[in-house]
Design an enzyme around this catalytic site. Structure first.
Site, PDB file in Angstrom:
ATOM      1  N   THR A 123      -4.676  10.668  20.858  1.00 52.57           N
ATOM      2  CA  THR A 123      -3.490   9.939  20.397  1.00 52.57           C
ATOM      3  C   THR A 123      -3.109   8.810  21.357  1.00 52.57           C
ATOM      4  O   THR A 123      -3.182   8.965  22.563  1.00 52.57           O
ATOM      5  CB  THR A 123      -2.318  10.931  20.267  1.00 52.57           C
ATOM      6  OG1 THR A 123      -2.698  11.932  19.341  1.00 52.57           O
ATOM      7  CG2 THR A 123      -1.063  10.247  19.794  1.00 52.57           C
ATOM      8  N   GLY A 173      -1.656  16.690  26.701  1.00 54.65           N
ATOM      9  CA  GLY A 173      -1.152  17.734  27.576  1.00 54.65           C
ATOM     10  C   GLY A 173      -1.980  17.836  28.842  1.00 54.65           C
ATOM     11  O   GLY A 173      -3.168  17.494  28.843  1.00 54.65           O
ATOM     12  N   GLU A 225      -0.642  18.602  15.358  1.00 55.06           N
ATOM     13  CA  GLU A 225      -1.807  19.055  14.575  1.00 55.06           C
ATOM     14  C   GLU A 225      -1.696  18.602  13.116  1.00 55.06           C
ATOM     15  O   GLU A 225      -2.038  19.341  12.201  1.00 55.06           O
ATOM     16  CB  GLU A 225      -1.961  20.588  14.639  1.00 55.06           C
ATOM     17  CG  GLU A 225      -2.177  21.174  16.013  1.00 55.06           C
ATOM     18  CD  GLU A 225      -3.370  20.579  16.739  1.00 55.06           C
ATOM     19  OE1 GLU A 225      -4.257  20.031  16.082  1.00 55.06           O
ATOM     20  OE2 GLU A 225      -3.386  20.650  17.986  1.00 55.06           O
TER      21      GLU A 225
END
Lengths: 659, 659
Positions: B138, B177, B421
């Site tokens: 992303t 993350g 997701e």
């Protein structure tokens, strides 16, 4: 510079943003005053909330107290009046992140419930912040049901004092604002007992902390209740009392008194208390409920014309996400709702002011309707706006989830409005009780307030609409709402009567009908909101295209409500499946029409970038630049990595040789 | 001791809680394993989350890294396998507050997308935590639409390297993350360009931080994206690349490769990637979505039998709030939904495992259905569970709003599952695309997967129910769901075809139908959920009353769904208003029946007090004591008052003389 995708939206406006803003403010003069206040506050660095999203509970509390104390100075400097319109605009631009707000409730309760002597003694001290007050009613184990409060105040005639106790853990006062760390005094509600007889809940003025060093007074245990979902700036507190004595004069005694020998005397009307609750419920709506939805719409809609994703057609540039029907369907009904609720808020204030005039003339007739309205609308509007803010947050995808978007804190704050000042279900059932009474009165041919006369006119029938354009006729959709609300109220009443007639105890029968009663009360308030929107649009000047765009929003609000509650409208056949297809068609047409004016419609709310405090929602649409700047200012990038030396370095230290 | 109001609820259970727990776990043996793991973890103070609600973002990050590092040690000590069932139970009891979870995605992507040499080089280092990986796909300006990614990887044949760049601010990697502060390496997705030709998005292994001192590598700007609504423990990061070079061997090359001369070669099937997304969507459902709803139900229901408020009858004690119909109407449908989704999760895992076997046999036939299912159920279940947690929070009134209740953090975390997701609207439209294809196939007489054969059997008609007890017959309500889902799908298809036939461009026609298509996809998944609940109940042993109580929950789930979507069921007249009255009557009866077993039904979820981390939800129901203890531990009571000396004392210092 302004992001070109956002700038082009503004060029296309079908109406004058400036005129709409003035119309929302209630006149261009007020817009000027408001802007001057905002300018005075925002130019002062003390009031900056730039770092709010990075602060701990302790830091936010400290900043909020600082703001509250400086604000008094500022108000004096600017020559504003504590009761003037400027002050109302201050709270709008501080977004509520300011301490000592319960101090004002403390003052209000003394001025409403205190005797002349009490007012003369306490008000000057409170007004000049020489004491800081709180208001302690709710207990750890007791909220809505005031009769259940456990705190006691026992009169000791020998010393002419009351002895206050919170006899159990659930009796501790819990939640009062400004109490946890700030207040020196509080109005405390306790069960009054004199010579072994209980007279119910009464208010007492109590000093809780030393004026010399701020330590708790003997017998007092006081502190902060800890972290909450939001309101970290507020020191909501707990208060435990063990044989704390206050002089007899500290019971607020405008309406009743304990005389030196213990004789209890009561005078005056209790209805005024009723009126105070009503006033608070109406006053939270604008700042705490409707403005947050307007802000969320501003943020999400501006972002949705800057953000591009996927292609509507192969070969084209990626599309603005607001050009997807699903995104319009999420955001535009929230925008229409923000306008609908702004107008219902104006309506409630007018109703309230008329009621206040009546009361000053000792006429209490309008109180039941006013109470039912304030309860029902507080519940309806807070519920809708909370869910609207959540929709806006989710519609911004991942970036909406960053605190820097401003949306999470709007959400975590507005959700509290569904609980405080009366939990919504409890409030709706109070509205339902009023509606059932009115329905009975109507059935018996007795007069009822104008807002519920429709209960007598609704008859079974069929909607005359034949074409999708018929559903852009307010008469058509208003009649459908009227029919639906009226049926839900009458069928709840019928069920209730049936149960009682068949021998069910009245209290139990009421409980068995509450799911349906709550729905009926919501339907009534929804109907009134649509009706008021229609009437507001009719009264608008058609200058500069404002009436036209407001009519579109009104239609959208009404049709969205029909589609969201389709079952209630289809139930008795007043609307049919074929009608629903027409409603859907008109609704989807409206989305496409309002889409074109979406940005000007949020610009008209006239929020400054500072008050939005959002990387996604700023006027210039420089979304990505602002997210990046925000991230770089985060303490997680400023304060070193606490885990590296302790936990990561030992893992990594021998890796080099193996790579 | 246990609060007596809570204890008495347990005495009244109509079934064996222990047997139900074992049934939910998939057998008593598994329950024993799970409890042993929970015991081993919770008895170790390193894993305590007691202070979580008081911690800053920095503190939570540090604690999460500490836990992740110690966990590896613990797993070795206990002799658990990384792929064994124990590890799955660990994540359940740590509630996700643990760092380095993207490290596992880093490893998975190397093992799925890497060549044998790449696996041999990188996996041992990653497995032993000698490098720490992240996964960067992303970008700040790009999410769902992978083709829109801006990061580039240009092949330089002279040096046999790729040159990576994030050419604009919106091209920065954003959200990965473990990247913000922990990772030394990352898999980075970039547009591959060789000799001026673009080959689309490919994955590269990139070192982002020094292994010696953890500083960013030359050309790399990396940091934390700042505060979020939750996940404060996770260091979601940003990554900016300026001419960062990686050797040719670092492009993951199981399926394609750039040869030394720049020739691009591709082999293997891309469908496996499809399968990976499916697997991730299914795997988040249990831990991140369904368990939080189960926890919220446990907290809210236990609290609702301890909390008393107002009186149901005058003269009686104040009533448990769960005895009010409105409270039952809020909580019990959420409880039923938690069971419904637990069972659909089991169903999805079975479907997935069958699909996995097929794929290993090179049969990809089940992939479209599996993809449609995983997308639609991820969306439906995350949406329902998020709204369910919100309802539980609000149903606990003011105390639900305290972080100490555990409910705010469940909410702020679960809402992210609607976005990550795959954003829910996007996912539902993928399901809709599959359903439209199946509908076309059915219309043309072609075969379709078993889950959608109902599309051919639904015909206009009328529900045969005559009495409220008929709506406790699964055949009756399943048929109504089938009818409703089938009609929504067929009418969306009809509208789509009509638009295309009347000359609207296909892409535009799709956009104009998306509001209805999304609804159709939801209806399909809702129907399958009810159907699966019915089938699960049929298969249950009737030992010890479990089948009976599960049947009640299944009925409640089904009837609540009908009432919540009344319009869709009334629309074509399959159900009538008279039927709706019967549904309402049965539904209200069920609330009263399930109310009696509400506490045992949440006890069966078998959460420890530590994993609930809630003052309101503990097994002993000592709600008020725990709130008070929690408040006293709060830093707001431990760290002095930062505002007193600076702002309050100056106001108060001269007051004494005036009192």
């Amino acid at each position: 510079g302004v992001n070109p995708d956002l700038a082009s939206e503004r060029l296309a406006a079908s109406f004058s943003v400036e005129l709409l803003t003035a119309s929302l403010d209630g006149g261009a003069e007020r817009t000027r005053t408001r802007r001057a206040v905002v300018e005075a506050i925002e130019s002062d660095p003390v009031f900056s909330q730039e770092n709010q999203y990075f602060q701990s509970q302790n830091e936010r509390y400290e900043a909020a107290v600082k703001r509250a104390v400086y604000l008094q100075k500022k108000i004096r400097e600017m020559g504003w009046s504590e009761t003037g319109s400027e002050v109302q605009y201050i709270y709008r631009c501080l977004s509520g992140d300011i301490a000592l707000s319960l101090h004002r409730v403390f003052m209000r309760s003394i001025s409403v419930l205190g005797s002349d002597e009490q007012i003369a003694k306490w008000m000057p001290l409170a007004t000049s912040y020489q004491i800081i007050g709180s208001y302690a009613q709710t207990e750890l184990g007791h909220g809505t049901y005031l009769q259940g409060l456990e705190t006691t105040a026992v009169f000791d005639a020998a010393t002419q004092e009351f002895i206050l106790n919170t006899p159990t853990i659930s009796a501790m006062k819990w939640w009062p604002g400004d109490m946890g760390r700030s207040a020196t005094h509080s109005v405390v509600f306790a069960q009054l007992c004199v010579h072994g007889k209980c007279y119910g809940v009464h208010p007492f003025i109590l000093q809780i902390r030393s004026l010399q060093d701020h330590s708790p007074r003997p017998g007092v245990t006081v502190g902060d209740i800890g972290p909450k979902m939001n309101f970290q700036h507020a020191d909501n507190g707990f208060l435990r009392l063990q044989n704390v004595r206050v002089p007899r004069e500290n019971m607020l005694s405008k309406f009743c008194e304990v005389q030196p020998d213990g004789t209890y005397v009561r005078w005056g009307s209790q209805k005024i208390n009723y009126f105070t609750m009503t006033s608070v419920r109406i006053s939270v709506l604008s700042d705490e409920v409707i403005l947050p939805l307007m802000k969320a719409c501003t943020i999400a809609i501006r972002y949705s014309v800057v953000r591009r994703q996927s292609k509507l057609k192969p070969g084209e540039q990626e599309a603005k996400i607001l050009d997807y029907q699903t995104q319009q369907q999420k955001l535009l009904p929230q925008l229409a709702a923000a306008y609908a609720f702004h107008f219902i808020n104006t309506y409630l204030h007018e109703l309230f002011n008329r009621g206040y005039q009546d009361i000053q003339g000792k006429n209490f007739d309008s109180l039941p309707e006013l109470h039912a309205f304030s309860s029902g609308f507080k519940a309806l509007v807070s519920q809708h706006c909370t869910s609207g803010v959540e929709i806006c947050l989710r519609a911004c995808g991942g970036h909406g989830y960053s605190l820097l978007s401003g949306l999470p804190s709007l959400y975590t704050k507005i959700i509290a409005s569904c609980i405080y000042e009366g939990e919504n279900t409890v409030l709706l059932l109070q509205t339902a009780r009023f509606l059932i009474k009115c329905f009975m009165a109507v059935s018996a041919g007795q007069p009822v307030p104008p807002s519920v006369t429709y209960l007598s006119s609704a008859k079974p029938g069929k909607c005359p609409a034949k074409d999708k354009s018929d559903f852009l006729n307010p008469e058509i959709y208003l009649k459908a709402y009227e029919q639906m609300a009226s049926r839900l109220i009458s069928s709840s009443a019928a069920k209730l009567q049936h149960l009682i007639r068949s021998g069910v105890d009245e209290y139990e029968a009421w409980n068995q009908c509450t799911v349906q009663l709550e729905r009926a009360a919501k339907a009534h308030c929804h109907y009134i909101t649509v009706k008021n929107f229609v009437e507001t649009v009719e009264k608008l000047d058609n200058k500069a295209g404002i009436q036209k765009i407001m009519k579109h929003l009104c239609d959208l609000f009404a049709l969205h409500g029909i589609l969201s509650n389709m079952g209630d409208f289809l139930y008795d056949g007043y609307l049919t499946a074929a009608h629903m297809d027409l409603v859907t068609a008109s609704y989807l047409d409206l989305l496409a029409v309002i889409r074109k004016d979406a940005v000007p419609l949020v610009d008209a709310f006239d929020f400054t970038d500072r008050s939005l405090n959002s990387a996604l929602g700023s006027y210039d649409g420089q979304v990505y630049q602002r997210l990046y700047e925000g991230a770089r200012r985060s303490p997680t990038n400023q304060q070193g990595n606490p885990a590296y030396g302790k936990y990561l370095k030992p893992l990594l230290q021998n890796t080099l040789s193996k790579l």
